[in-house]
Motif scaffolding. Structure first.
Motif, mmCIF file in Angstrom:
data_model
loop_
_atom_site.group_PDB
_atom_site.id
_atom_site.type_symbol
_atom_site.label_atom_id
_atom_site.label_comp_id
_atom_site.label_asym_id
_atom_site.label_seq_id
_atom_site.Cartn_x
_atom_site.Cartn_y
_atom_site.Cartn_z
ATOM 1 N N GLY A 33 2.723 19.660 -10.075
ATOM 2 C CA GLY A 33 3.201 19.298 -8.738
ATOM 3 C C GLY A 33 4.320 18.407 -8.804
ATOM 4 N N GLY A 34 4.645 18.082 -7.571
ATOM 5 C CA GLY A 34 5.898 17.022 -7.632
ATOM 6 C C GLY A 34 5.463 15.636 -8.133
ATOM 7 N N VAL A 35 6.511 15.142 -9.075
ATOM 8 C CA VAL A 35 5.896 14.000 -9.548
ATOM 9 C C VAL A 35 6.328 12.905 -8.433
ATOM 10 C CG1 VAL A 35 6.933 12.421 -11.205
ATOM 11 C CG2 VAL A 35 6.401 14.532 -11.757
ATOM 12 N N GLU A 36 7.567 12.972 -7.847
ATOM 13 C CA GLU A 36 7.534 12.056 -6.684
ATOM 14 C C GLU A 36 6.595 11.965 -5.732
ATOM 15 O OE1 GLU A 36 9.811 9.698 -8.289
ATOM 16 O OE2 GLU A 36 9.399 8.960 -6.211
ATOM 17 N N ALA A 37 6.284 13.040 -5.416
ATOM 18 C CA ALA A 37 5.238 13.167 -4.189
ATOM 19 C C ALA A 37 3.921 12.384 -4.735
ATOM 20 C CB ALA A 37 5.055 14.547 -3.906
ATOM 21 N N ALA A 38 3.770 12.770 -6.198
ATOM 22 C CA ALA A 38 2.522 12.149 -6.577
ATOM 23 C C ALA A 38 2.407 10.610 -6.532
ATOM 24 C CB ALA A 38 2.071 12.476 -8.020
ATOM 25 N N ARG A 39 3.701 10.165 -6.992
ATOM 26 C CA ARG A 39 3.990 8.615 -7.095
ATOM 27 C C ARG A 39 3.554 7.936 -5.462
ATOM 28 N NH1 ARG A 39 8.827 8.699 -10.160
ATOM 29 N NH2 ARG A 39 8.325 8.463 -12.247
ATOM 30 N N GLU A 40 4.281 8.813 -4.581
ATOM 31 C CA GLU A 40 4.128 8.191 -3.171
ATOM 32 C C GLU A 40 2.591 8.261 -2.622
ATOM 33 O OE1 GLU A 40 8.389 9.525 -1.009
ATOM 34 O OE2 GLU A 40 6.380 9.613 0.225
ATOM 35 N N MET A 41 2.117 9.260 -3.195
ATOM 36 C CA MET A 41 0.651 9.582 -2.497
ATOM 37 C C MET A 41 -0.232 8.364 -3.349
ATOM 38 S SD MET A 41 -0.772 13.463 -2.528
ATOM 39 C CE MET A 41 0.076 14.053 -3.970
ATOM 40 N N HIS A 42 0.184 8.135 -4.483
ATOM 41 C CA HIS A 42 -0.468 7.071 -5.209
ATOM 42 C C HIS A 42 -0.346 5.748 -4.565
ATOM 43 C CE1 HIS A 42 -2.149 5.208 -9.037
ATOM 44 N NE2 HIS A 42 -1.369 4.240 -8.697
ATOM 45 N N ARG A 43 1.094 5.452 -4.292
ATOM 46 C CA ARG A 43 1.296 4.077 -3.546
ATOM 47 C C ARG A 43 0.449 4.170 -2.232
ATOM 48 N NH1 ARG A 43 7.063 4.614 -3.908
ATOM 49 N NH2 ARG A 43 7.340 4.120 -5.996
ATOM 50 N N ASP A 44 0.527 5.331 -1.555
ATOM 51 C CA ASP A 44 -0.139 5.189 -0.133
ATOM 52 C C ASP A 44 -1.632 4.948 -0.339
ATOM 53 O OD1 ASP A 44 1.769 7.801 1.604
ATOM 54 O OD2 ASP A 44 1.976 5.650 1.431
ATOM 55 N N ALA A 45 -2.248 5.729 -1.384
ATOM 56 C CA ALA A 45 -3.600 5.443 -1.329
ATOM 57 C C ALA A 45 -3.988 3.871 -1.660
ATOM 58 C CB ALA A 45 -4.247 6.486 -2.621
ATOM 59 N N ARG A 46 -2.913 3.580 -2.636
ATOM 60 C CA ARG A 46 -3.163 2.047 -2.900
ATOM 61 C C ARG A 46 -3.423 1.088 -1.804
ATOM 62 N NH1 ARG A 46 1.016 1.555 -7.469
ATOM 63 N NH2 ARG A 46 2.177 0.441 -5.871
ATOM 64 N N GLY A 47 -2.230 1.356 -0.791
ATOM 65 C CA GLY A 47 -2.127 0.507 0.342
ATOM 66 C C GLY A 47 -1.703 -0.710 0.028
ATOM 67 N N LEU A 48 -1.389 -1.433 1.007
ATOM 68 C CA LEU A 48 -0.816 -2.764 0.549
ATOM 69 C C LEU A 48 -1.863 -3.775 0.447
ATOM 70 C CD1 LEU A 48 1.981 -3.215 3.416
ATOM 71 C CD2 LEU A 48 2.220 -2.831 0.904
ATOM 72 N N PRO A 49 -1.568 -4.778 -0.436
ATOM 73 C CA PRO A 49 -2.652 -5.838 -0.838
ATOM 74 C C PRO A 49 -2.763 -6.788 0.674
ATOM 75 C CG PRO A 49 -0.748 -6.385 -1.747
ATOM 76 C CD PRO A 49 -0.265 -4.900 -1.311
ATOM 77 N N LEU A 50 -3.745 -7.355 0.699
ATOM 78 C CA LEU A 50 -4.237 -8.056 2.081
ATOM 79 C C LEU A 50 -3.171 -9.106 2.269
ATOM 80 C CD1 LEU A 50 -6.499 -8.026 4.240
ATOM 81 C CD2 LEU A 50 -7.631 -10.136 2.923
ATOM 82 N N ALA A 51 -2.629 -9.491 1.351
ATOM 83 C CA ALA A 51 -1.824 -10.854 1.924
ATOM 84 C C ALA A 51 -0.534 -10.265 2.404
ATOM 85 C CB ALA A 51 -1.614 -11.593 0.503
ATOM 86 N N GLU A 52 0.021 -9.034 1.854
ATOM 87 C CA GLU A 52 1.131 -8.466 2.424
ATOM 88 C C GLU A 52 0.906 -8.083 3.664
ATOM 89 O OE1 GLU A 52 3.225 -6.468 -0.972
ATOM 90 O OE2 GLU A 52 3.777 -5.225 0.756
ATOM 91 N N ASN A 53 -0.226 -7.522 4.036
ATOM 92 C CA ASN A 53 -0.319 -7.079 5.177
ATOM 93 C C ASN A 53 -0.461 -8.222 6.389
ATOM 94 O OD1 ASN A 53 -1.207 -4.381 5.517
ATOM 95 N ND2 ASN A 53 -3.019 -4.425 4.531
ATOM 96 N N ILE A 54 -0.953 -9.387 6.031
ATOM 97 C CA ILE A 54 -1.113 -10.415 6.933
ATOM 98 C C ILE A 54 0.345 -10.870 7.189
ATOM 99 C CG2 ILE A 54 -1.905 -12.887 7.123
ATOM 100 C CD1 ILE A 54 -4.707 -12.085 5.883
ATOM 101 N N ALA A 55 1.043 -10.885 6.022
ATOM 102 C CA ALA A 55 2.339 -11.458 6.224
ATOM 103 C C ALA A 55 3.121 -10.787 7.060
ATOM 104 C CB ALA A 55 3.055 -11.462 4.965
ATOM 105 N N LEU A 56 2.838 -9.312 7.314
ATOM 106 C CA LEU A 56 3.663 -8.338 8.158
ATOM 107 C C LEU A 56 3.023 -8.798 9.710
ATOM 108 C CD1 LEU A 56 3.511 -4.999 6.482
ATOM 109 C CD2 LEU A 56 5.622 -6.196 7.193
ATOM 110 N N ASP A 57 1.736 -8.811 9.726
ATOM 111 C CA ASP A 57 1.012 -9.128 11.037
ATOM 112 C C ASP A 57 1.862 -10.509 11.411
ATOM 113 O OD1 ASP A 57 -2.099 -8.115 10.238
ATOM 114 O OD2 ASP A 57 -0.363 -6.926 11.035
ATOM 115 N N ALA A 58 1.894 -11.399 10.596
ATOM 116 C CA ALA A 58 2.532 -12.651 11.128
ATOM 117 C C ALA A 58 4.018 -12.435 11.486
ATOM 118 C CB ALA A 58 2.499 -13.852 10.132
ATOM 119 N N ARG A 59 4.627 -11.722 10.880
ATOM 120 C CA ARG A 59 6.167 -11.534 11.147
ATOM 121 C C ARG A 59 6.053 -10.922 12.576
ATOM 122 N NH1 ARG A 59 8.775 -9.666 6.308
ATOM 123 N NH2 ARG A 59 9.172 -7.648 7.060
ATOM 124 N N TYR A 60 5.303 -9.943 12.742
ATOM 125 C CA TYR A 60 5.103 -9.314 14.060
ATOM 126 C C TYR A 60 4.896 -10.221 15.052
ATOM 127 C CZ TYR A 60 3.752 -5.664 17.481
ATOM 128 O OH TYR A 60 3.721 -5.095 18.652
#
Lengths: 884, 131
Positions: free
Chosen positions: A47-74
């Protein structure tokens, strides 16, 4: 950091991918395909390699610290868009948290922080207590100290400690400094090592040679520029030469910051009798010894000693009630009176914090209402509940964090101010400062507050149905009822707490006003006083009288000195406070209680009356004829007559201070003068209104003539007068310092300092609470009005007048304030009784305060409600109906 | 004759593959299949899991093999499987996955759920067809 992590995870996955494709290719080759075909098929099956990569990244999600950093910016973006909102919250929190930190620093430094000495819970202070005597805990004597040192085995070290001022001669000039004298084990009791040099030598103490002195580090810095050569040099103290042997470390001042030096204590037999007070016994208990055991041992020894007292004396002491006890040093660091005052301030400032938090919560609530739309859209787009809760928590965390940081700055300023004022009040403690403990406590408070506010918001947001609200984005109809009642409830709570604080402040203000209006009984205007202490050789050579005469004559020569008095003890400024002594009055029977009648005892001279301008009511004052050889006379105050002389005149009656004196030697009352109120004694409230007896300096036997209190009435400015007196004293004896100088008005005012400080602090807190509450009422009403512009427009359109609209809004505000006032009054009723010991001639339920203060708060509430009411009235029906 | 028959069957099968749509797998069920595979096969790498699922289902499941990896990440995040780099039989480096204790429990739970659900649905369907 997370960027690197992300890349690593990506590389990891790429490797896994490559491995997968390779394995698939291999399998395909085994089924007979060519390598290129095999690889192609493998990729297709994958199947699509790029698509697989993206799905992998999505499934990983962002680490908590990065989420909090985004929240803080917002969050920061939102703050910048609503600067008023953010600033209001930050400033409110800064004020409240800062004040709390400042007051807590005092509490911590004085009460909570353990003493910095090694195993400080083993350090105890010994006291004597005769349950019959109301004076409570008393110090110890030298015989008692020697007895305990030898016979009590639960102490590892024992020392006798006494504070007194001494005359120090430094560089040919004499100064009077506060110091202490102690026996050799004093530093072992505290477990300290000298910064330089050594401490007292036990050998010298045993043989009685070599007087030694240890300087405190502070004194060494300020007067000797930390010169190590001072060790081994000599200092003249009270006409005796002492050798400087060492420097005590700074932490010694945590015990008592007053003395600048510690001199070795020596006594020559015969020592005083066992019932004099020569100091305080301090000891370090042995490792497994219990404080109760030590106290019991000492009590037994003391009671045995009572067997050897004269039977006369035994009548005064009930043997079973005479005990010796010990307190840990930590527990007596602050006397209970001051402790109560500090607790009061802390509670008050906690109330202010509560009110501040309520305001902040209200602000958040009203904004969260406006955000319902935004949050609903986020949910619809797939943001989980956890993400939204995280966003809200991060926001409240950031704002509280900024508020707390600003609060610390604010606290530092407050503490600096307090230090300036309490330098007089609490000389025993080191200056207050912010240290790690306080920062930790502040951080903890900030975290708790931000959690509370954040969770409050989260529950509020998820309480309502988010998706349904996507339709009502304008929010005009969705000012949910729960929101209104919650805000209203919070306003009620705020008002109640503010009222309690204001009433407390009001009571203190009334007390202070009462205190200021007390008639001192003499005229403090243009009155200057100073103290002199003649060293021992004057007494030995009988030169005391001569000095007094010479000084008086030379002072009389100065123009502008209207009258001069050289007394021994006077109100407000004496080496020792006026003693309270029992007495016997002719024809007066004590009403049967064991407690001897007490009075204040002043030793004064013949010019005292005219210098102080105390009115003479009956009889005569002392004159030149009352000398050491003539008949002993005394003068009493009007209070004395009122209390003890029922009928007839007091003049002519006789008084004795010791039962065993024969009647011919009793003192005759020759006059009655007006009462003097010495408010510096006011802390023992009994003492300030005790009746007084005056005795001529030459005739009285209690105080030595070497103590001199100079009082001068002169229109010349105080510094000038003092300089002149100092000059004249130097002419007679150049090594005699003049100390405790100042105008009488200053001394009177200083005796109020502690009261004044507490009153100012409490009233400031009450003031801050008042402002916060007013802002709170205003905020809630203003927000409400802005939400209801539509409804108000309709009302206006169908004929409501401005007055009616204003009345409607006002009613809302006053309704809440009213309930808050009621609750507050009830609360104040209950709580004010805890303040009784702080009040002066004011009842805890003082009618004036309890009526005026609620009225004041009501007026403020009306004003706060009026502004949004006016704004409501200004709403134009047409335009408001049009905004859709 | 069996030879031709096999050939014929194979050709039909291939056509079937191209014309009939295969069952699309929902996310959750893929996770379930992966866990089941690991339960039976023990520790296995991603490619092996994908191949095994294809084989066992008789090629009836439309599987982009790449989707396996998203599923593996999800399972890892929930703590139901664990991962470790190792070497395959051909001396190739590969990441091996194994079912954790929690995963075993979850597998049992989900399998029970699935069976109950499918039983109910088939009962309902047969009921409506029958009566």
């Amino acid at each position: 950091m997370s960027v690197f992590r992300r890349r690593k995870l990506d590389d990891d996955f790429n490797e896994e991918l490559a491995s997968h494709i390779d394995m698939a290719t291999e399998e395909n080759i085994r089924t007979g395909m060519s390598p290129q075909e095999a690889r192609r098929q493998a990729l297709i099956r994958f199947g699509g390699v790029e698509a697989a990569r993206e799905m992998h990244r999505d499934a990983r999600g962002l680490p908590l610290a990065e989420n909090i950093a985004l929240d803080a910016r917002y969050a920061f973006r939102m703050f910048r868009k609503n600067p008023g909102f953010s600033l209001a919250i930050i400033v409110t929190l800064a004020l409240c948290i800062g004040a709390n930190t400042a007051i807590f620093s005092m509490l911590d430094a004085l009460i909570f922080k353990p003493l910095p000495f090694p195993e400080s819970d083993r350090i105890v202070s010994v006291y004597n207590q005769d349950r019959v005597d109301p004076d409570g805990k008393r110090g110890s004597s030298i015989p008692q100290f020697l007895d305990f040192k030898e016979n009590v085995d639960t102490f590892e070290y024992l020392a006798l400690w006494q504070i007194h001022e001494s005359t120090l001669v430094l560089e040919n000039d004499a100064f009077r400094y506060p110091g202490a004298s102690a026996t050799s084990e004093i530093f072992d009791v505290f477990g300290l090592n000298p910064v330089l040099g050594r401490f007292f030598s036990k050998e010298n103490e045993r043989t009685g040679n070599g007087r030694e002195i240890v300087l405190t580090q502070r004194f060494w810095k300020s007067h000797f520029q930390e010169d190590p050569g001072v060790i081994g040099s000599t200092i003249q103290l009270n006409n005796t030469i002492y050798e400087v042997v060492g420097i005590a470390p700074e932490i010694f001042e945590s015990f008592n910051a007053q003395p600048l030096f510690i001199a070795s204590r020596r006594w020559t037999p015969p020592v005083n009798n066992r019932y004099c007070i020569d100091g305080v016994i301090l000891g370090r208990l042995k490792r497994d010894a219990a404080i109760g055991v030590a106290a019991a041992q000492m009590t037994v020894l003391e009671q045995q000693a009572l067997d050897n007292v004269s039977p006369d004396f035994q009548k005064y002491i009930e043997r079973d009630k005479y005990t010796v006890g010990a307190d840990t040093l930590q527990s007596i660091r602050v006397d209970p009176d001051l402790r109560l005052k500090l607790y009061l301030l802390q509670v008050a400032v906690l109330f202010v914090l509560l009110i501040g938090c309520v305001n902040v919560t209200n602000l958040f609530l009203s904004r969260s209402n406006a955000r319902q739309g935004e949050l609903a859209v986020r949910v619809a787009l797939g943001s989980g509940r956890r993400a939204i809760a995280r966003q809200l928590l991060v926001e409240s965390f950031l704002l509280t964090g900024l508020g707390a940081s600003l609060g610390i700055v604010f606290a530092i300023c407050i503490i600096k101010t307090i230090n300036v004022f309490t330098a007089q009040l609490l000389p025993k403690s080191l200056p207050f400062s912010i240290d790690g403990r306080l920062l930790a406590v502040t951080a903890l408070i900030a975290i708790l507050i931000s959690l509370a506010i954040g969770l409050f918001q989260v529950f509020h947001v998820f309480g309502s149905n988010l998706l349904a609200l996507t339709k009502n984005q304008s929010g005009r109809t969705s000012s949910g009822r729960s929101l209104r009642t919650m805000s209203g409830g919070l306003v009620v709570a705020q008002t109640a707490i503010t009222l309690v604080l204001l009433i407390g402040g009001g009571l203190l203000v009334r007390s202070f006003a009462n205190l200021l209006s007390v008639d001192p009984g003499f005229n403090p205007q243009h009155l200057i006083t100073a103290c002199i202490q003649l060293p021992y050789d004057y007494r030995r050579d009988n030169r005391e009288q001569e000095f007094r005469r010479r000084l008086e004559d030379s002072l009389r020569e100065i123009p502008g000195f209207r009258s001069i008095s050289l007394a021994v003890t006077i109100p407000y400024n004496s080496e020792v406070p006026a003693a309270t002594i029992g007495f016997t009055l002719q024809d007066y029977e004590q009403p049967g209680s064991r407690k001897p009648s007490q009075h204040l005892y002043y030793a004064v001279d013949s010019t005292y009356l005219e210098t102080m301008q105390i009115p003479l009511i009956e009889g005569r004052w002392f004159n030149a004829g009352d000398t050491a050889d003539s008949r002993p006379v005394c003068v009493v105050s009007r209070d004395f007559v009122r209390q003890y002389v029922s009928g007839g005149s007091a003049v002519g009656k006789r008084v004795a201070f010791h039962r065993s004196i024969p009647e011919e030697e009793w003192w005759e009352i020759v006059g009655v003068v007006g009462s003097v109120r010495d408010l510096s004694l006011e802390e023992n409230q009994d003492h300030s209104s005790l009746p007084a007896i005056y005795l001529p300096v030459q005739q009285q036997k209690l105080w030595p003539l070497s103590m001199i209190s100079v009082t001068i009435r002169s229109p010349r400015p105080a510094p000038e007068v003092i300089a002149l007196v100092r000059e004249k004293v130097k002419e007679i004896d150049p090594l005699l310092p003049l100390f405790r100088t100042g105008s009488m008005k200053n001394f009177i005012s200083t005796s109020f300092s502690e009261r004044r400080m507490i009153m100012v602090l409490l009233c400031s807190f009450a003031g801050i609470a008042l402002i916060l509450s007013a802002v709170g009422i205003y905020g809630v009403l203003a927000y409400d009005v802005s939400n209801r512009t539509h409804e108000i427009g309709i009302r206006g359109a169908i004929g409501a007048t401005n007055k009616q609209i204003i009345a409607m809004v006002l009613r809302q505000g006053l309704w809440k304030a009213g309930i808050g006032l009621l609750i507050g009054v009830v609360g104040a009723f209950y709580l004010s009784r805890f303040m009784t010991s702080l009040l002066f001639e004011v009842k805890p339920i003082d009618p004036l305060t309890f009526v005026l203060v609620p009225v004041l708060l009501l007026v403020v509430a009306i004003l706060a409600s009026y502004i949004p009411a006016r704004q409501a009235a200004r709403v134009e029906p047409a335009s408001s109906l049009r905004t859709e | 004759m069996p030879h031709e028959w096999c050939y014929y069957m194979w050709k039909c099968h291939r056509r079937k593959k191209m014309t009939e749509s295969k069952l699309d797998l929902l996310q959750g069920t893929l996770d379930l299949l992966v866990m089941q595979t690991l339960a039976t096969m023990g520790s296995l790498h991603g490619y092996g899991i994908a191949r095994r699922i294809e084989q066992v289902s008789g090629d009836e499941i439309l599987l982009n093999q790449g989707t396996i990896y998203a599923s593996l990440v999800r399972l890892q995040q929930r703590g139901w499987i664990s991962a470790e780099w190792g070497t395959s039989d051909n001396n190739r480096r590969a990441k091996y996955y194994a079912l954790s204790k929690a995963g075993q429990k979850q597998l049992a739970k989900e399998t029970a759920n699935w069976e109950r659900l499918s039983a109910v649905i088939s009962r309902v369907l047969s009921a409506s067809v029958g009566s």
